[in-house]
Design an enzyme around this catalytic site. Structure first.
Site, PDB file in Angstrom:
ATOM      1  N   ASN A 207      -2.601  -2.989   2.815  1.00 25.45           N
ATOM      2  CA  ASN A 207      -3.427  -4.134   2.415  1.00 25.45           C
ATOM      3  C   ASN A 207      -4.830  -4.043   3.012  1.00 25.45           C
ATOM      4  O   ASN A 207      -5.817  -4.361   2.348  1.00 25.45           O
ATOM      5  CB  ASN A 207      -2.754  -5.450   2.819  1.00 25.45           C
ATOM      6  CG  ASN A 207      -1.730  -5.889   1.775  1.00 25.45           C
ATOM      7  OD1 ASN A 207      -1.589  -5.252   0.740  1.00 25.45           O
ATOM      8  ND2 ASN A 207      -1.015  -6.952   2.050  1.00 25.45           N
TER       9      ASN A 207
ATOM     10  N   VAL B  58       7.603 -13.723  -2.437  1.00 26.44           N
ATOM     11  CA  VAL B  58       8.373 -12.491  -2.230  1.00 26.44           C
ATOM     12  C   VAL B  58       9.869 -12.746  -2.412  1.00 26.44           C
ATOM     13  O   VAL B  58      10.562 -12.034  -3.142  1.00 26.44           O
ATOM     14  CB  VAL B  58       8.061 -11.931  -0.817  1.00 26.44           C
ATOM     15  CG1 VAL B  58       9.005 -10.813  -0.446  1.00 26.44           C
ATOM     16  CG2 VAL B  58       6.622 -11.439  -0.775  1.00 26.44           C
TER      17      VAL B  58
ATOM     18  N   CYS C 200      -2.672 -12.769   1.095  1.00 22.00           N
ATOM     19  CA  CYS C 200      -2.335 -11.557   1.867  1.00 22.00           C
ATOM     20  C   CYS C 200      -3.527 -10.870   2.519  1.00 22.00           C
ATOM     21  O   CYS C 200      -3.559 -10.733   3.750  1.00 22.00           O
ATOM     22  CB  CYS C 200      -1.615 -10.567   0.974  1.00 22.00           C
ATOM     23  SG  CYS C 200      -0.007 -11.151   0.468  1.00 22.00           S
TER      24      CYS C 200
ATOM     25  N   GLY D 206     -16.921  -8.079  -6.936  1.00 24.22           N
ATOM     26  CA  GLY D 206     -16.667  -9.498  -7.195  1.00 24.22           C
ATOM     27  C   GLY D 206     -17.202 -10.339  -6.052  1.00 24.22           C
ATOM     28  O   GLY D 206     -17.994  -9.858  -5.228  1.00 24.22           O
TER      29      GLY D 206
HETATM   30  C1  UDX Z   1      -2.144  -8.076  -2.607  1.00 23.46           C
HETATM   31  C2  UDX Z   1      -1.626  -6.628  -2.746  1.00 23.46           C
HETATM   32  O1  UDX Z   1      -2.219  -6.034  -3.906  1.00 23.46           O
HETATM   33  C3  UDX Z   1      -0.101  -6.601  -2.791  1.00 23.46           C
HETATM   34  O2  UDX Z   1       0.342  -5.251  -2.816  1.00 23.46           O
HETATM   35  C4  UDX Z   1       0.448  -7.312  -1.552  1.00 23.46           C
HETATM   36  O3  UDX Z   1       1.860  -7.346  -1.595  1.00 23.46           O
HETATM   37  C5  UDX Z   1      -0.107  -8.729  -1.475  1.00 23.46           C
HETATM   38  O4  UDX Z   1      -1.540  -8.696  -1.478  1.00 23.46           O
HETATM   39  P1  UDX Z   1      -2.539 -10.139  -4.257  1.00 23.46           P
HETATM   40  O5  UDX Z   1      -2.947 -10.919  -3.056  1.00 23.46           O
HETATM   41  O6  UDX Z   1      -1.632 -10.777  -5.245  1.00 23.46           O
HETATM   42  O7  UDX Z   1      -1.818  -8.766  -3.810  1.00 23.46           O
HETATM   43  O8  UDX Z   1      -3.879  -9.749  -5.030  1.00 23.46           O
HETATM   44  P2  UDX Z   1      -4.693  -8.432  -5.449  1.00 23.46           P
HETATM   45  O9  UDX Z   1      -4.582  -8.234  -6.904  1.00 23.46           O
HETATM   46  O10 UDX Z   1      -4.399  -7.294  -4.590  1.00 23.46           O
HETATM   47  O11 UDX Z   1      -6.198  -8.955  -5.172  1.00 23.46           O
HETATM   48  C6  UDX Z   1      -6.593  -9.406  -3.874  1.00 23.46           C
HETATM   49  C7  UDX Z   1      -8.043  -9.849  -3.883  1.00 23.46           C
HETATM   50  O12 UDX Z   1      -8.929  -8.741  -4.089  1.00 23.46           O
HETATM   51  C8  UDX Z   1      -8.396 -10.834  -5.007  1.00 23.46           C
HETATM   52  O13 UDX Z   1      -9.261 -11.818  -4.496  1.00 23.46           O
HETATM   53  C9  UDX Z   1      -9.091  -9.972  -6.062  1.00 23.46           C
HETATM   54  O14 UDX Z   1      -9.991 -10.690  -6.884  1.00 23.46           O
HETATM   55  C10 UDX Z   1      -9.820  -8.982  -5.164  1.00 23.46           C
HETATM   56  N1  UDX Z   1     -10.107  -7.710  -5.841  1.00 23.46           N
HETATM   57  C11 UDX Z   1      -9.102  -6.876  -6.211  1.00 23.46           C
HETATM   58  C12 UDX Z   1     -11.444  -7.332  -6.070  1.00 23.46           C
HETATM   59  O15 UDX Z   1     -12.395  -8.071  -5.735  1.00 23.46           O
HETATM   60  N2  UDX Z   1     -11.690  -6.128  -6.646  1.00 23.46           N
HETATM   61  C13 UDX Z   1     -10.708  -5.269  -7.027  1.00 23.46           C
HETATM   62  O16 UDX Z   1     -11.025  -4.185  -7.547  1.00 23.46           O
HETATM   63  C14 UDX Z   1      -9.358  -5.665  -6.791  1.00 23.46           C
END
Ligand code: UDX
Length: 430
Positions: free
Chosen positions: A205, A11, A257, A250
């Site tokens: 989140n 961040v 996060c 998935g």
């Molecule tokens: C997340 C939030 O999106 C972001 O706004 C916050 O600031 C930090 O946390 P991030 O951890 O980078 O971001 O990943 P993100 O793309 O949100 O995916 C999180 C998890 O969910 C991953 O393991 C991803 O594979 C999973 N996921 C995401 C799914 O299984 N299916 C989806 O449709 C979307």
């Protein structure tokens, strides 16, 4: 404007660099001297596509320091972007936030302090109370960040919204002038109280995590009813009230996060004696998801896991990052090893970080990883895994089975080469 960012994690670094790109004068401060030394030489400690270029191009407006006394200017605001790691109880550890706030107040008299770190409701108020007790007058503002890894630059430049929690007009005006330099007209600064802003971050989140847990359970139901999860996801996502994002099934959600924040929100509910039944279920469902993946592999292999040789493709918690924190892939590998499976893994970016977390053989390519394997298990949606060379794999592998737990491969193409493919939320391969 002149801004200081404390903490050069995801961040802090991305926000600081991008604010410099937008024309502000920025100091990024981190007590980790070796990290600061690397940054001064243009070495970026995280994998975030494009960030190194932005650092290079904004060099004139960017200073990296490890001591307050080296600051080249007195700032208009200080942004706190330090970590809030998870305690054993699930709560966020706020030690670094308080420390950074006190140090900032000591070094920058009366300069507003903006908390970007993810913190529980009431933190800005508690930080302010602590500062007042110590005789400092700095205002405290909340401005949570929503960057996602791998697309943090775009998320920063084109946010859906910017949340500002401020309990006085002067602080609101300051934040509006900081964010004025955004060229994108599609976003808005949403002002709220500090406590609401703090809760918005956790609630966002946790809501997204819940959406994923929900679709994963629907995927299981699709397998049992012969429905197709992709059709179901696009069907429900076409309803604007639901939205199409975060409906991809998935192996479970991971990262730095979602798992941490949902547990922290559960702990907050506990503290205030407020119900958290939905959060509890999401946490439980996501934990079960990794066990569920192992069961799917067991079943697909015909019942036995002990002694099986599996090639695992993907270690990071999602594609586009080298981050393996709370990655479902690592948890699934741990469970498989406990079952007596021999694993060889490959990931285009995450192997160095994974090596610090678990002992498993790693290969230099997906083909090397597949050599002699009974089956391949795809756990991260890297582009490289979307078009595998099935002809070569068919010759190299012991048995021709692919568990595609990200639903990314062309099943017909794989089947042409004799592969049996198991995907999530679809009719099972026979
Ligand atoms: C997340 C939030 O999106 C972001 O706004 C916050 O600031 C930090 O946390 P991030 O951890 O980078 O971001 O990943 P993100 O793309 O949100 O995916 C999180 C998890 O969910 C991953 O393991 C991803 O594979 C999973 N996921 C995401 C799914 O299984 N299916 C989806 O449709 C979307």
């Amino acid at each position: 404007m002149h801004l200081v960012f404390i903490g050069t994690g995801y961040v802090g670094l991305v926000s600081g660099v991008m604010m410099a790109h937008l024309g502000h004068h920025i100091i990024c401060l981190d007590s980790d001297e070796s990290k600061i030394e690397s940054l001064k030489q243009g070495i970026v400690p995280i994998y975030e596509p494009g960030l190194d270029e932005y650092i290079k191009n904004s060099k004139k407006r960017l200073q990296f320091i490890s001591q307050y006394r080296d600051a080249e200017f007195h700032p208009d605001a200080v942004f706190i972007c330090v970590g809030t790691p998870q305690k054993e109880s699930g709560e966020a550890n706020l030690e670094y936030v308080f420390e950074a706030a006190l140090d900032s107040a000591k070094n920058f008299e009366n300069v507003p302090i903006v908390i970007k770190s993810t913190v529980p409701p009431g933190t800005a108020h508690a930080v302010e109370a602590k500062l007042r007790k110590e005789g400092y007058k700095n205002a405290v503002i909340s401005n949570p960040e929503f960057l996602s890894e791998g697309r943090a630059i775009d998320d920063f430049l084109y946010p859906d919204r910017i949340i500002v929690g401020a309990d006085d007009e002067k602080s609101k005006e300051l934040m509006e002038s900081i964010y004025q330099s955004f060229s994108n007209e599609n976003y808005s600064v949403l002002c709220s109280t500090r406590v609401s802003a703090e809760l918005i971050k956790y609630a966002s989140n946790s809501f997204l995590a819940t959406k994923i847990a929900f679709i994963n359970e629907m995927a299981d139901l699709c397998e049992k009813t012969s429905a197709n999860i992709e059709e179901v996801s696009s069907g429900i996502g076409a309803d604007k009230r639901i939205g199409k994002d975060f409906l991809k099934t998935g192996p479970g959600f991971g990262g730095s996060c979602f798992p941490k924040d949902i547990m922290a929100l559960q702990a907050i509910c506990r503290k205030y004696k407020s119900e958290s039944k939905i959060l509890d279920a999401t946490i439980e469902s996501n934990k079960f998801r990794t066990e569920n993946m192992v069961e799917k592999i067991r079943e697909g292999l015909g019942g036995g896991l002990c002694g099986a040789m599996l090639g695992v493709l993907g270690l990071t918690f999602k594609a586009g990052t080298d981050d393996v924190r709370s990655s479902p892939a690592l948890e699934i590998i741990r469970l498989l090893i406990e079952e007596g499976v021999y694993i060889c893994a490959y990931d285009p970016k995450g192997m160095d970080n994974a090596k610090k977390e678990l002992q498993v053989d790693m290969a230099k390519s997906y083909r090397a990883c597949a050599m002699g394997a009974y089956a391949l298990v795809i756990l991260t949606e890297w582009d490289e895994f979307k078009n595998l060379d099935y002809e070569s794999l068919a010759m190299d592998m012991g048995r021709k089975i692919i568990f595609d737990f990200r639903n990314i491969i062309d099943v017909q193409e794989a089947e042409k080469h004799g592969f049996k493919v198991f995907q999530l939320g679809k009719v099972k391969a026979t």
